[in-house]
Design a protein around this motif. Structure first.
Motif, PDB file in Angstrom:
ATOM      1  N   SER A   1      -7.261 -12.510  42.035  1.00  0.00           N
ATOM      2  CA  SER A   1      -8.213 -12.365  42.395  1.00  0.00           C
ATOM      3  C   SER A   1      -9.004 -13.479  41.588  1.00  0.00           C
ATOM      4  N   GLU A   2      -9.619 -12.277  40.258  1.00  0.00           N
ATOM      5  CA  GLU A   2     -10.484 -12.892  38.906  1.00  0.00           C
ATOM      6  C   GLU A   2     -10.218 -14.125  38.202  1.00  0.00           C
ATOM      7  N   VAL A   3      -9.601 -14.388  38.619  1.00  0.00           N
ATOM      8  CA  VAL A   3      -8.577 -15.441  37.464  1.00  0.00           C
ATOM      9  C   VAL A   3      -8.367 -16.674  38.734  1.00  0.00           C
ATOM     10  N   ARG A   4      -8.098 -16.870  39.947  1.00  0.00           N
ATOM     11  CA  ARG A   4      -8.077 -17.575  40.512  1.00  0.00           C
ATOM     12  C   ARG A   4     -10.050 -18.097  41.377  1.00  0.00           C
ATOM     13  N   LYS A   5     -10.802 -17.067  40.938  1.00  0.00           N
ATOM     14  CA  LYS A   5     -12.040 -17.284  40.899  1.00  0.00           C
ATOM     15  C   LYS A   5     -12.870 -18.138  40.255  1.00  0.00           C
ATOM     16  N   SER A   6     -12.331 -18.232  38.809  1.00  0.00           N
ATOM     17  CA  SER A   6     -12.864 -18.738  37.134  1.00  0.00           C
ATOM     18  C   SER A   6     -11.444 -20.491  37.733  1.00  0.00           C
ATOM     19  N   GLN A   7     -10.785 -19.865  38.265  1.00  0.00           N
ATOM     20  CA  GLN A   7      -9.983 -21.578  38.155  1.00  0.00           C
ATOM     21  C   GLN A   7     -10.489 -22.733  38.962  1.00  0.00           C
ATOM     22  N   LEU A   8     -11.329 -21.694  39.977  1.00  0.00           N
ATOM     23  CA  LEU A   8     -11.965 -22.131  41.366  1.00  0.00           C
ATOM     24  C   LEU A   8     -13.175 -23.496  41.000  1.00  0.00           C
TER      25      LEU A   8
ATOM     26  N   THR B   1      -8.833 -28.548  47.401  1.00  0.00           N
ATOM     27  CA  THR B   1      -7.672 -27.340  47.281  1.00  0.00           C
ATOM     28  C   THR B   1      -7.716 -25.952  47.463  1.00  0.00           C
ATOM     29  N   ALA B   2      -9.321 -25.060  47.631  1.00  0.00           N
ATOM     30  CA  ALA B   2      -9.388 -24.712  48.695  1.00  0.00           C
ATOM     31  C   ALA B   2      -9.128 -24.050  49.363  1.00  0.00           C
ATOM     32  N   ARG B   3      -8.819 -25.558  50.123  1.00  0.00           N
ATOM     33  CA  ARG B   3      -8.003 -24.656  51.492  1.00  0.00           C
ATOM     34  C   ARG B   3      -7.157 -24.569  51.906  1.00  0.00           C
ATOM     35  N   LEU B   4      -6.517 -25.557  50.769  1.00  0.00           N
ATOM     36  CA  LEU B   4      -4.767 -25.986  51.046  1.00  0.00           C
ATOM     37  C   LEU B   4      -4.189 -24.286  50.669  1.00  0.00           C
ATOM     38  N   LEU B   5      -5.357 -23.377  49.855  1.00  0.00           N
ATOM     39  CA  LEU B   5      -4.391 -22.642  49.247  1.00  0.00           C
ATOM     40  C   LEU B   5      -4.311 -21.257  50.395  1.00  0.00           C
ATOM     41  N   THR B   6      -4.671 -21.310  51.528  1.00  0.00           N
ATOM     42  CA  THR B   6      -3.819 -20.476  52.490  1.00  0.00           C
ATOM     43  C   THR B   6      -2.309 -20.903  52.668  1.00  0.00           C
ATOM     44  N   LEU B   7      -2.044 -22.154  52.922  1.00  0.00           N
ATOM     45  CA  LEU B   7      -1.237 -22.922  53.142  1.00  0.00           C
ATOM     46  C   LEU B   7       0.233 -22.354  51.866  1.00  0.00           C
TER      47      LEU B   7
ATOM     48  N   SER C   1      -7.921 -43.093  34.210  1.00  0.00           N
ATOM     49  CA  SER C   1      -9.101 -42.381  34.470  1.00  0.00           C
ATOM     50  C   SER C   1      -9.557 -41.301  34.711  1.00  0.00           C
ATOM     51  N   GLN C   2      -8.311 -41.062  36.636  1.00  0.00           N
ATOM     52  CA  GLN C   2      -8.919 -39.622  37.294  1.00  0.00           C
ATOM     53  C   GLN C   2      -7.200 -39.252  36.539  1.00  0.00           C
ATOM     54  N   TYR C   3      -6.020 -39.969  36.416  1.00  0.00           N
ATOM     55  CA  TYR C   3      -5.006 -38.811  35.323  1.00  0.00           C
ATOM     56  C   TYR C   3      -4.983 -38.480  34.722  1.00  0.00           C
ATOM     57  N   GLN C   4      -5.628 -38.651  33.241  1.00  0.00           N
ATOM     58  CA  GLN C   4      -6.312 -37.620  32.499  1.00  0.00           C
ATOM     59  C   GLN C   4      -6.695 -37.404  32.590  1.00  0.00           C
ATOM     60  N   LEU C   5      -8.037 -36.848  33.714  1.00  0.00           N
ATOM     61  CA  LEU C   5      -8.382 -35.732  34.239  1.00  0.00           C
ATOM     62  C   LEU C   5      -8.027 -34.368  34.532  1.00  0.00           C
ATOM     63  N   PHE C   6      -6.838 -35.466  35.860  1.00  0.00           N
ATOM     64  CA  PHE C   6      -5.733 -34.087  36.330  1.00  0.00           C
ATOM     65  C   PHE C   6      -5.817 -33.998  35.510  1.00  0.00           C
ATOM     66  N   LYS C   7      -4.182 -34.522  34.326  1.00  0.00           N
ATOM     67  CA  LYS C   7      -4.071 -33.614  33.514  1.00  0.00           C
ATOM     68  C   LYS C   7      -4.491 -32.332  32.430  1.00  0.00           C
ATOM     69  N   LYS C   8      -5.899 -33.081  32.661  1.00  0.00           N
ATOM     70  CA  LYS C   8      -6.202 -32.187  31.395  1.00  0.00           C
ATOM     71  C   LYS C   8      -6.866 -30.727  32.567  1.00  0.00           C
ATOM     72  N   ASN C   9      -7.007 -30.964  33.564  1.00  0.00           N
ATOM     73  CA  ASN C   9      -7.835 -29.444  34.442  1.00  0.00           C
ATOM     74  C   ASN C   9      -6.433 -28.635  34.611  1.00  0.00           C
ATOM     75  N   LEU C  10      -5.008 -29.271  34.910  1.00  0.00           N
ATOM     76  CA  LEU C  10      -4.308 -28.316  35.781  1.00  0.00           C
ATOM     77  C   LEU C  10      -3.521 -27.799  34.263  1.00  0.00           C
ATOM     78  N   SER C  11      -3.552 -28.459  33.072  1.00  0.00           N
ATOM     79  CA  SER C  11      -3.205 -27.301  31.496  1.00  0.00           C
ATOM     80  C   SER C  11      -4.441 -26.599  32.210  1.00  0.00           C
ATOM     81  N   VAL C  12      -5.698 -26.355  31.933  1.00  0.00           N
ATOM     82  CA  VAL C  12      -6.867 -25.799  32.246  1.00  0.00           C
ATOM     83  C   VAL C  12      -6.009 -24.496  33.056  1.00  0.00           C
ATOM     84  N   LEU C  13      -5.953 -24.633  34.139  1.00  0.00           N
ATOM     85  CA  LEU C  13      -5.994 -24.023  34.957  1.00  0.00           C
ATOM     86  C   LEU C  13      -4.661 -23.190  34.505  1.00  0.00           C
ATOM     87  N   ILE C  14      -3.477 -23.594  34.509  1.00  0.00           N
ATOM     88  CA  ILE C  14      -2.514 -23.009  33.891  1.00  0.00           C
ATOM     89  C   ILE C  14      -2.838 -21.959  33.484  1.00  0.00           C
TER      90      ILE C  14
END
Length: 670
Positions: free
Chosen positions: A448-455, A470-476, A502-515
């Motif tokens: 829960s704590e890690v999930r909170k920081s990721q969101l 993303t938050a809406r899809l988590l339950t599924l 630019s959207q793809y680069q932002l996606f890559k950056k955010n995915l790396s941070v979440l992981i």
């Protein structure tokens, strides 16, 4: 022919057409020299007005003065001594430079992948979330085939053409597209359309699409001489009021270059025909194997034969892409000699040996069954197993034996999987925002704590709307079975190819941070990241069109890389060193004369693993199955396969460009 042999043949065909290309350039150099010398008055300088002056006279004198000796070696020996070699090599250098520059320009223009080819033909992108029934039918077929074969879902374009045809284009499966004409969508039923698309998937899996794009680039260089000649003629036409000797000479030069260009066009057609025809037979056979429905593709071919428009395309660029089509896309006076595709009748008879010779009208569906025989899947029976094996291990064996050659079972299972996915998830992954949200949700931590920081990070740094989705899809996603993860990732990749850079680069950056939010990377997270970035980078970062494939010709050249790969694979499942060593030794037995050792899990670096896999992807095609068999042997040594082992195996396979079909036995444990 198996997948690896087909890949190897594609490499050999590349060498073959490069050799033919060099011969064509040499012919163009000779012909252009002749034309330029004539244009510059070279004949006057060589022969003189009375044929006794100049270098021709010198040659006659040197050979004894008898004009009958023009066929003698003495004459030509003397002629070569006085020949203007400086002019010859100068013209040759200029022609070669122009051809090389034109080829380089075209190859770079095509480096963005298959979408460039589709747009060049006037194609319109079918959005993955389209609701039009006819377009939805095409996309459903493409999605099912991609998931079944273990490749990303390619983008699909519809061409505004009445003829029945299709094509596949791109450098890699990650940037591939499939194009389908309006005539195909309108006149083919689902089985026939499935056969056509399966044929195009074979070209993607076998590496033909990279070969075809390189062919387009190089042949543009051969045709550039004709293009220059046409430009000179247009220039002369625009300045026809100024009649002079110079403009008349320009016409002569332009006509000469167009004539020489026709020779280049002949060579181009010859090269395409020599490379393409056998690949078409192979793709037809692969389509039958994939769908287990020979009538589907055969009836599509029969319908082309009975259709007034046939498979012809009206686009001005059709000739340039003719070798990539499902059937002949252009008409030619020398069709039988220079056709890029075998005759329709020959292709049909190879699929339906008892065909009665009748074609189908485009307005009706095939209502008779020509052949009731369904070919058995062709599998390479070399997987290293003996004795009784568990269903999960048998599934791995079946997938391994059909790398790049998915079967009907995989196609049917892919269809069933898509039907079982919740509608909200399917709708989400078919558009770019939802696709990003799905990938993010798959790596969100259950703590829960890690999930909170990721969101919170997504809310601050993500594009507007991605955090909420993303938050809406988590339950599924939390309730999602493991067998659905890779198929959803493969559909998501197609949708995310519509992102801006630019959207793809932002996606890559955010995915790396979440992981990295919990300061560690799980094996699944690494595999997901590898699959997504491996396939999307080729679309957003222009691939090197001159990249070397098959760089390594021996496994001994990559002993360190193989050791890293197998060590990570065995440690992913075995905490006990002895168990890991047993699995590692099982893999090692598949690699004769290779000196590798099991590494401690603590010293395996995922960045080093990335580098190792990238280098293993450069192995010659016929060596790759040995590496994959070693991987399979390591995970099945105990007659059991866990989820993480299966996902890692498919991730490794995809990363070295050997797409493994779906596993038919769901693994929800482990």
């Amino acid at each position: 022919m198996d997948f690896f042999q087909a890949q190897n043949d594609a490499r050999r065909n590349t060498n073959r057409f490069v050799l033919l290309f060099i011969v064509a350039v040499m012919v163009l150099v000779l012909l252009t020299n002749f034309l330029v010398m004539a244009f510059m008055g070279a004949f006057s300088a060589y022969f003189g007005n009375d044929l006794v002056m100049g270098r021709y006279a010198d040659s006659l004198l040197a050979s004894g003065g008898n004009s009958a000796d023009i066929l003698s070696w003495a004459f030509w020996k003397a002629f070569l001594r006085v020949f203007d070699w400086q002019m010859f090599f100068g013209v040759g250098f200029i022609v070669t430079a122009i051809v090389a520059a034109a080829s380089f320009y075209k190859i770079m223009a095509l480096s963005s992948g298959g979408k460039v080819v589709a747009e060049m033909l006037g194609g319109r992108l079918i959005r993955p979330n389209t609701e039009l029934p006819s377009e939805r039918r095409v996309l459903n077929i493409v999605e099912e085939m991609a998931i079944a074969s273990g490749t990303p879902v390619p983008l699909v374009y519809v061409l505004p053409e009445a003829g029945i045809n299709a094509f596949a284009a791109g450098f890699t499966p990650g940037d591939a597209v499939i194009g389908v004409t309006e005539g195909s969508i309108r006149h083919l039923n689902r089985d026939q359309l499935q056969g056509v698309i399966a044929h195009e998937f074979s070209h993607i899996l076998n590496g033909d699409i990279r070969l075809n794009i390189r062919l387009m680039g190089l042949l543009h260089g051969i045709l550039i001489i004709s293009i220059i000649g046409s430009y000179l003629l247009r220039y002369r036409s625009s300045s026809r009021r100024r009649r002079s000797d110079s403009t008349a000479a320009t016409v002569v030069l332009g006509l000469g270059l167009v004539a020489i260009g026709s020779v280049g066009s002949f060579f181009g057609s010859l090269i395409k025909a020599s490379v393409s025809r056998q690949r078409e037979y192979l793709a037809d056979a692969s389509a039958v194997q994939f769908t287990r429905n020979p009538d589907g593709i055969a009836d599509a071919l029969r319908k082309i034969g009975g259709f007034a428009e046939g498979s012809t395309l009206e686009s001005p660029s059709a000739a340039e892409v003719s070798h990539a089509f499902f059937a002949n896309g252009v008409r030619s006076m020398l069709a039988s000699f220079l056709a890029t595709h075998p005759p329709l009748g020959d292709r049909i008879r190879r699929i339906q040996p008892h065909w009665n010779g009748e074609f189908l009208e485009a307005g009706r569906q095939a209502d008779e069954i020509i052949s009731t025989e369904t070919p058995e899947p062709v599998a390479n029976q070399s997987f290293p197993f003996q004795g009784a094996i568990s269903p999960a291990v048998a599934d791995i064996a079946f997938a391994m034996n059909n790398v790049g050659r998915p079967q009907q079972q995989h196609l049917e299972y892919a269809h069933a999987l898509i039907d079982q996915v919740p509608n909200e998830l399917i709708e989400a992954v078919r558009e770019p925002y939802g696709a990003r949200a799905l990938i993010h949700a798959l790596v969100i931590n259950k703590d829960s704590e890690v999930r909170k920081s990721q969101l919170e990070h997504l809310e601050k740094q993500g594009d507007q709307g991605v955090h909420e989705l993303t938050a809406r899809l988590l339950t599924l996603v939390d309730a999602l079975g493991n067998q659905f993860r890779l198929p959803l990732i493969e559909i998501s990749i197609a949708s995310m190819r519509q992102l801006s850079p630019s959207q793809y680069q932002l996606f890559k950056k955010n995915l790396s941070v979440l992981i990295e939010a919990d300061n560690k990377i799980s094996i699944f997270q690494w595999a997901l990241q590898k699959i997504v970035f491996h396939n999307l980078d080729s679309g957003f970062n222009k691939p090197s069109v001159f990249s070397v494939t098959g760089k390594y010709s021996a496994l001994s050249q990559l002993e360190n890389e193989i050791g890293i790969l197998l060590s990570l694979l065995v440690h992913a499942e075995h905490d006990n060193y002895k168990d890991a060593e047993k699995a590692f030794n099982a893999a090692k037995r598949q690699l004769d004369n290779i000196h590798i050792k099991l590494l401690q899990s603590s010293i395996i670096n995922l960045n080093e693993l990335d580098t190792a896999i990238d280098r293993l992807a450069l192995l010659k095609p016929l060596l790759k199955p040995r590496v994959l068999k070693a991987c399979a042997a390591s995970i099945t040594v105990n007659n059991h396969v866990s989820v993480i082992e299966a996902e890692l195996l498919r991730a490794f396979s995809a990363a070295i460009d050997c797409p493994m079909p779906l596993l038919l036995n769901p693994l929800n444990k482990g």
